[in-house]
Enzyme design. Structure first.
Site, PDB file in Angstrom:
ATOM      1  N   LEU A 169       0.857  -1.144   0.015  1.00  0.00           N
ATOM      2  CA  LEU A 169      -0.075  -0.034   0.166  1.00  0.00           C
ATOM      3  C   LEU A 169       0.908   1.294   0.054  1.00  0.00           C
ATOM      4  O   LEU A 169       0.445   2.282  -0.363  1.00  0.00           O
ATOM      5  CB  LEU A 169      -0.900  -0.011   1.199  1.00  0.00           C
ATOM      6  CG  LEU A 169      -2.110  -1.009   1.264  1.00  0.00           C
ATOM      7  CD1 LEU A 169      -2.724  -0.777   2.635  1.00  0.00           C
ATOM      8  CD2 LEU A 169      -3.034  -0.583   0.048  1.00  0.00           C
TER       9      LEU A 169
ATOM     10  N   GLY B  79       4.769   3.256   1.734  1.00  0.00           N
ATOM     11  CA  GLY B  79       5.859   2.891   2.732  1.00  0.00           C
ATOM     12  C   GLY B  79       6.426   4.285   3.393  1.00  0.00           C
ATOM     13  O   GLY B  79       6.496   5.260   2.531  1.00  0.00           O
TER      14      GLY B  79
ATOM     15  N   PHE C  75       9.683   4.300   8.360  1.00  0.00           N
ATOM     16  CA  PHE C  75       9.595   3.265   9.387  1.00  0.00           C
ATOM     17  C   PHE C  75       9.095   1.956   8.831  1.00  0.00           C
ATOM     18  O   PHE C  75       9.172   0.866   9.798  1.00  0.00           O
ATOM     19  CB  PHE C  75       8.844   3.745  10.582  1.00  0.00           C
ATOM     20  CG  PHE C  75       9.126   5.038  10.924  1.00  0.00           C
ATOM     21  CD1 PHE C  75      10.600   5.160  11.535  1.00  0.00           C
ATOM     22  CD2 PHE C  75       8.238   6.214  10.977  1.00  0.00           C
ATOM     23  CE1 PHE C  75      11.091   6.630  12.033  1.00  0.00           C
ATOM     24  CE2 PHE C  75       8.691   7.462  11.204  1.00  0.00           C
ATOM     25  CZ  PHE C  75       9.883   7.668  11.581  1.00  0.00           C
ATOM     26  N   GLY C  76       8.895   1.876   7.675  1.00  0.00           N
ATOM     27  CA  GLY C  76       8.360   0.602   7.283  1.00  0.00           C
ATOM     28  C   GLY C  76       7.376   0.536   6.105  1.00  0.00           C
ATOM     29  O   GLY C  76       6.626   1.373   5.748  1.00  0.00           O
TER      30      GLY C  76
ATOM     31  N   ASP D 249       4.974  13.932  13.022  1.00  0.00           N
ATOM     32  CA  ASP D 249       5.139  13.622  11.717  1.00  0.00           C
ATOM     33  C   ASP D 249       3.952  14.093  10.832  1.00  0.00           C
ATOM     34  O   ASP D 249       3.321  13.213  10.133  1.00  0.00           O
ATOM     35  CB  ASP D 249       5.682  12.472  11.193  1.00  0.00           C
ATOM     36  CG  ASP D 249       6.380  12.192   9.704  1.00  0.00           C
ATOM     37  OD1 ASP D 249       6.498  13.413   9.321  1.00  0.00           O
ATOM     38  OD2 ASP D 249       6.256  11.070   9.522  1.00  0.00           O
TER      39      ASP D 249
END
Ligand SMILES: *[C@@H]1O[C@H](CO)[C@@H](O)[C@H](O)[C@H]1NC(C)=O
Ligand SMILES: *[C@@H]1O[C@H](CO)[C@@H](O)[C@H](O)[C@H]1NC(C)=O
Ligand SMILES: *[C@@H]1O[C@H](CO)[C@@H](O)[C@H](O)[C@H]1NC(C)=O
Ligand SMILES: *[C@@H]1O[C@H](CO)[C@@H](O)[C@H](O)[C@H]1NC(C)=O
Ligand SMILES: *[C@@H]1O[C@H](CO)[C@@H](O)[C@H](O)[C@H]1NC(C)=O
Ligand SMILES: *[C@@H]1O[C@H](CO)[C@@H](O)[C@H](O)[C@H]1NC(C)=O
Ligand SMILES: *[C@@H]1O[C@H](CO)[C@@H](O)[C@H](O)[C@H]1NC(C)=O
Ligand SMILES: *[C@@H]1O[C@H](CO)[C@@H](O)[C@H](O)[C@H]1NC(C)=O
Ligand SMILES: *[C@@H]1O[C@H](CO)[C@@H](O)[C@H](O)[C@H]1NC(C)=O
Length: 831
Positions: A515, A517, A520-521, A639
């Site tokens: 989906l 990124g 952090f992943g 963020d």
């Protein structure tokens, strides 16, 4: 930027059409009127300028950055002797003696006179002075070179700095001539004449630098050069973006900055506050951001606020007058020159025959000025007061029942500083003499203690009311939040599910449907089968594989995650469960079918309606307010950006990725600042390295608001020229700046995304713009809380016109708003 400078740029970039770089000033070819000289690579420009914001009736020879839209002058020639017009002005090499000189009319003389000269004696001149030439180098140095030998530099502006040190320039001493290269602040924001503050190398010959007030009183010393840094330098200095070196040779001793990163534009300024500040140009924000400051404490600057002025570390403007006092010159104060200080609004009525009706006003919690008289005899506060009252030259007293006893002050009072008990430094009460009329104006009759206290609180409250201009009832906000929290606490089913790796691999079809990124992943789509009573249901989920925290212990992770699992709010993406092992960790969230706001807003599809956008604004504000105030521990998101705002089926926004700062821990800020696309949303405190509070989210939220209004990335800029199809990267205008200008002018509809074709509610656009502008204030204290933002957006409170963020002030001084955007646009046409 003043209009005149824009005109130079627009009409006469060089005096020969091409190549600009070859242009120099020489005897046969003076630099006339509004023409300018540009350095070879186009970094610096030399010419006449009028200080930004001034009436445009004083002109100075100056050097400024060519490509920075905020007027930033790094050197001034005729600091104290301005020209009154440009038309007949001339920068020339004198055919007679080879000096570089500026000639033109002044206020005193309509006929051109020499107002500035390189002042070289004929003995230091070359053999053919008439052939000398001057040009501007790419490091910002204006040099006059020998006509007969071009490598012989006769004079250079780096030897005569004003208030700014650019990389490669220096401050120090020329040991051969005994001349010093020192920085002297401008007198005020519009007058480059030498001001009160001066920074020089130790005349006694050590490597230490002194900051002086009026060249007489030292208020800061750097400590000696240790070979790498100055003795007082803090950790921040070591990691500065550029390198400072102190070098001593038989010819000179000097401090220079060595650039090692050509892409970063930095400058060091001894500014109007008496501090030396290192600024970095942040292109994404089109503003100078302070990076390092000395002395770090504003109020350590000697006599910054003048007689009777109060220095306040916590307020955006450093100086204010005590109650009953007003600035001696309002005009100087608005130009950031506070040295004139304050005077009483109402004259004292003291006569030396012992009768007076003067009284005293207590200023609580101040740092007492040092030049005092101790009066030993007074044993009580009343006695101390009458000692002071009975002598007409006595201006104030302080009484301390403990050690200090009675202290009185005669003459003007300097260096008053407001202290704050909550910062661990508590001050004393200073009792300032005021006339009876003065006290009555403040609503204090005589010296009645009780009433005085309350009035004083009210009066002192006003300067602190910058944020309160929002007119917010915090109590109301808290009630609403508490009500919401209770409701949520009553809801069932907040426990997290612990999944197995196999569950999640199956649900995501072996992590096949990616989906998106972030830092952090990666996030994968999945479907989990659930048993609810007798029904088997399918639950759509988003599985986030965390990448940056492989080493984090399983136990610590479970603790952090379980606190996040308790956080539920209609505007927060819900965490359903997780998987954790020592090698890998995953979070399982509810799936948001419409994806993230950035795709919806900037993706090129149907544009959201104003109604939808406003709902998103209010929803995100509520979600953040809940994170900040509604949870047990305040959670700072850190963020906030469109990528982290997801939309559910009914277009209601959900904030994603909250709590990541806690999960990722210490590496978070590094990860964040190196992440592409995040930088435009980061509050100044991220860059300056100060501690991060919830107000950092408020800033980012403000940036997102502007993007929702405009329908485009702030970092893409905005240009009116674009409308006629000739947009180029040089016509870049920071959208928030442009929007604030339009709203001030009443052109609210112009600010909104053109794709909306005017289908907006003007009062909502205006409200959103004001709120956004409040949110992006440089000073955290000036930004509202998210609870206040919610109320403002909901229309529950009136939003006042925001102050212009200081970093943007040059661009959007309200009186010059129109001119600013006009100027920026005009520059474009010349390129
Ligand atoms: C700049 O100088 C030229 C020549 O003197 C003049 O025609 C022009 O009007 C000047 N521009 C302004 C804005 O003063
Ligand atoms: C040049 O010398 C004259 C006379 O010595 C002095 O008044 C003037 O301030 C000097 N100008 C500069 C720019 O140093
Ligand atoms: C030119 O000037 C430089 C610097 O002052 C000097 O070293 C050099 O000897 C000069 N060259 C001539 C030919 O005079
Ligand atoms: C400079 O030297 C003089 C004479 O030795 C001394 O009196 C003075 O305090 C010194 N100044 C500083 C700032 O150290
Ligand atoms: C600054 O110093 C000069 C000379 O030392 C003096 O005449 C002047 O009054 C001083 N200025 C102030 C504001 O004290
Ligand atoms: C400047 O600082 C950087 C980073 O601290 C360092 O790597 C570099 O060697 C320094 N350069 C000079 C010329 O001192
Ligand atoms: C920076 O630019 C200057 C001049 O263009 C060049 O001499 C220097 O090597 C550059 N430094 C770096 C680190 O690129
Ligand atoms: C003291 O001065 C006041 C005001 O000037 C005057 O009215 C009063 O008469 C004076 N008293 C004495 C004792 O001189
Ligand atoms: C007031 O105080 C000043 C400074 O201490 C002193 O010089 C003066 O004599 C005093 N005046 C009277 C009337 O006591």
């Amino acid at each position: 930027m003043s209009l005149i400078m824009a005109t130079f740029v627009t009409l006469a970039s060089c005096f020969t059409p091409a190549p600009c770089a070859a242009a120099t000033v020489s005897a046969p070819r003076p630099l006339r009127g509004n023409y300018t000289l540009i350095s070879a690579q186009g970094k610096f420009e030399l010419g006449l300028f009028s200080p930004a914001g001034s009436l445009g009736d004083r002109f100075y020879l100056g050097i400024w950055y060519k490509n920075i839209p905020v007027q930033t002058v790094v050197w001034v020639g005729n600091r104290a002797t301005p020209l009154s017009a440009v038309a007949s002005a001339e920068l020339r090499v004198s055919a007679a003696d080879g000096n570089l000189e500026l000639v033109g009319p002044t206020r005193a003389s309509a006929l051109p006179v020499v107002v500035w000269s390189s002042n070289l004696s004929s003995s230091s001149m070359s053999s053919s002075p008439g052939r000398n030439t001057a040009d501007i180098r790419d490091n910002g140095n204006l040099v006059l070179v020998d006509g007969g030998n071009s490598s012989n530099v006769l004079w250079q502006s780096f030897d005569h700095p004003t208030d700014t040190l650019v990389p490669e320039a220096w401050v120090g001493e020329n040991k051969l001539t005994g001349e010093y290269q020192a920085l002297t602040s401008w007198r005020n924001a519009q007058d480059p004449a030498p001001g009160m503050f001066y920074d020089t190398v130790d005349p006694n010959g050590t490597s230490e630098f002194f900051f002086m007030w009026n060249k007489s009183r030292m208020y800061f010393r750097s400590g000696i050069w240790t070979g790498r840094i100055f003795a007082t330098a803090t950790e921040a200095t070591r990691t500065m973006l550029y390198n400072t070196t102190y070098v001593e040779t038989p010819a000179y001793r000097r401090l220079t900055n060595v650039v090692y990163d050509n892409a970063t534009i930095t400058r060091i300024v001894l500014d109007l506050t008496g501090q030396v500040k290192v600024y970095v140009w942040v292109r994404a924000r089109q503003s100078w951001q302070p990076f390092w400051t000395a002395p770090a404490v504003q109020c350590d600057v000697y006599k910054l606020c003048g007689a009777f002025g109060v220095c306040d570390q916590r307020s955006q403007l450093p100086c204010r007058c005590p109650p009953g006092f007003a600035p001696v010159s309002e005009e100087d104060w608005t130009l950031s020159d506070w040295s004139g200080g304050c005077r009483r609004r109402s004259r004292l009525t003291c006569t030396h025959n012992g009768s007076t009706t003067d009284g005293f006003l207590a200023l609580p919690d101040v740092k007492l000025p040092d030049d005092s008289h101790a009066v030993g005899a007074a044993k009580s506060k009343a006695e101390c007061e009458s000692t002071c009252q009975n002598n007409c030259s006595c201006q104030a007293y302080a009484f301390s029942a403990g050690g200090g006893g009675c202290t009185v002050w005669h003459g003007e009072i300097r260096n008053l500083e407001q202290l704050y008990a909550d910062s661990g430094v508590s001050g004393s009460d200073l009792h300032l003499r005021l006339s009876e009329a003065g006290l009555q104006d403040l609503g204090v009759s005589g010296t009645n203690g009780k009433k005085r206290g309350r009035t004083l609180w009210l009066v002192l409250g006003i300067p602190l009311a910058g944020v309160a201009a929002f007119g917010v009832s915090v109590i109301l906000a808290w009630r609403i939040l508490h009500a919401r929290r209770r409701r949520l606490a009553n809801e069932k089913g907040s426990s997290l599910v612990v999944y197995s790796y196999g569950d999640l691999r199956a649900a995501t079809k072996n992590f096949s449907e990616w989906l998106g990124g972030g830092g952090f992943g990666s996030v994968y789509r999945g479907v989990l089968k659930q048993q609810k009573g007798d029904n088997r249901t399918q639950l759509q989920v988003a599985v986030k594989k965390l990448e940056s925290l492989g080493q984090q212990g399983d136990k610590q992770f479970r603790t952090e995650v379980s606190t996040l699992g308790c956080i539920q709010h209609v505007n927060l993406v819900r965490l359903l469960g997780f998987y954790s092992s020592d090698v890998e960790k995953m979070l399982v969230y509810e799936y948001m079918p419409r994806g993230s706001l950035d795709r919806y807003l900037f993706g090129g599809g149907a544009s959201p309606s104003w109604r939808e956008r406003y709902n998103i604004m209010v929803g995100v504000a509520r979600g953040l307010a809940y994170l900040h105030h509604g949870c047990h521990d305040c959670i700072i998101h850190c963020d906030i950006k469109p990528e982290n705002i997801l939309l559910d089926e009914d277009m209601s926004p959900r904030i994603a990725d909250f709590g990541m700062a806690k999960l990722v821990g210490r590496d978070y800020s590094r990860a964040l600042t190196t992440m592409r696309g995040t930088i435009g949303y980061l509050a100044p405190e991220w860059i300056s390295g100060q501690p991060i509070s919830a107000k950092a989210d408020v800033y980012s939220f403000g940036m997102v608001l502007f993007e929702l209004i405009s329908g485009r990335r702030n970092s893409d800029g905005y240009s009116e020229v674009e409308a006629i199809g000739s947009w180029s990267s040089d016509s870049w205008t920071f959208f928030p700046v442009w929007a604030a200008g339009k709203v001030v002018e009443g052109e609210v509809a112009a600010v909104a995304d053109p794709r909306l074709r005017g289908n907006v509610r003007p009062e909502e656009v205006e409200r959103a713009c004001w709120v956004a502008c409040w949110c992006i204030q440089d000073q955290e204290a000036q930004r509202p809380t998210m609870a206040q933002v919610v109320q403002a957006l909901e229309g529950a409170v009136q939003v006042n016109a925001p102050p212009v963020p200081r970093a943007l002030q040059h661009l959007v001084h309200p009186a010059r708003l129109h001119q600013s955007s006009y100027t920026l646009t005009k520059i474009t046409h010349s390129d």
